[in-house]
Design a protein around this motif. Sequence first.
Motif: not given
Length: 501
Positions: A332-334, A362-368, A372-379, A397-402
């Motif tokens: 995920v890219i901002d 299935a596994m897919s951890p919440d992360t921050s 750029t943020v990298l995570t995964y989905f595995k099942w 995917a949520i940012d903290n923009g203005c």
Amino acid sequence: MKKGFYLRTFLLFIFLASGNCCKAYHIAGGDFTYRWMGGNNFEVKLTLYRDCSNPSASDFDDSIKVSVFDRVTNLRADSVVIAITNNDSISLSGEGCSHPPDVCMQYGEYISMMNLPDNPNGYYIVWERCCRNSTVNNIALPDQAGMTFYAEIADPSLHNSSAFFNSQPLPYICLDQFFRFGFDASDSDGDSLVYNLVDPLDGGHTSQFNPNPYSYSQFGNNPIYPEPAPYTSINWASGYSLSNICGSAAPLTINSSTGEIEVIPDLQGIYALAVEIREYRNGIYIGLIRREIEFTVIVCADNEPPQLPPAFTGNSNIEVFATDTIDLSINVIDANGDSIFIARTGGIFANSFPQIIDPPFAMSPDTSGKDTVLTYFKWNTGCQHSSTVPYIVSYEAIDNGCPLFLTDLGKVNILVKEPPIVAKSNLLCIDLISDSVLSISRVSDTAYFERYFKQFVLYRSINGSAFQPLKIIKDYNPVLMFDSTAFNNRDVDYCYVLSAF
């Protein structure tokens, strides 16, 4: 940039049109709530919202005239004058963000004690006021439409306090961006709450010509108390309705259990909506509150939402066979370099609610992260997961923009099909090798995949007897098999069948 996970304190309203002190085009909305204070005493509060962006807009009324009526007979039970208790400004953006230009919103509170006799019919409380902004998009002739603030009070013998909204307003939402806001409420009595969008109320008793200082004037500016029900609803402008409040391609919706509204607005402007919360005790309806509010859709040019990868954006589909493994990276890219917060939901994860599968999950951890943020989905799917209905996994995917936090949404529909049935392999011919040996050849045009192939079983019948298993063959490649026990095969009839598993 604010480094919080989720800005839940959104509300929807703002006026960018100029005010009119004579017609009081400053009212943005409001809601009644009440608290049981012991005996038959109740604290009643009206929270009123006003646009303060125009210096000429009229201020809050110093006091208001409120009526209480029997909920069944519509007979007046009480009428009171309530003075304004306090007023203040509402925060307009996230922490560390500059306020959007020409935006100002204030709230005022009118609080009073009331004594209401026990009454199995219950009561309703009401106040009406004119007028709305002339530039409200979704109401016909909005500057001639009043606003009615209304709540229903349970029988005082129940000692009930109404629900109350958990969030304070935020005055705008961003054009073409997903927006979620919780109209969620709390109830100190533990009653069940059901949320619905309802038509805003005009009321029908206000005057757009002489609205000051109260709502309804019998003679000039000599105000009288509000009249009993029924109260008329506003007339929707062409192209708008309760089923499509913003006139957007995807209509604004509300979750009846949580009070969350969702919309992707695609038209700028000012819009009115009303949310009703009905209160149930042991399955029996006892009362309601309603919040009416106006909100504006503006262009938020200084922030772009984070971007999920294409496989997780919008509404994607994945098809696999049971026992397949799904293993995907999620990057995920901002573009603005904001912090990013990724959350997923779905019943195929451990500890999800509701949980709709047996393990393996299935596994897919919440992360921050930032930029750029990298995570995964595995099942690792199992045979027990095969289904004719897709499993749904949602990502945010949520940012903290203005000035507002922005969100990118993705939904993945995962169809886990039953493993394919291993095709039947036909026999081609039988050749005589000797008096006791026969060769059996199979057709070679049937391909087998090792992960779905277990074995061949060669069955034999002698002189028309029942078929019996003769040989198990683990290799799916050979096209030639031998029967070395076909004794006296010149005089005995041997018949063969080959099955694949």
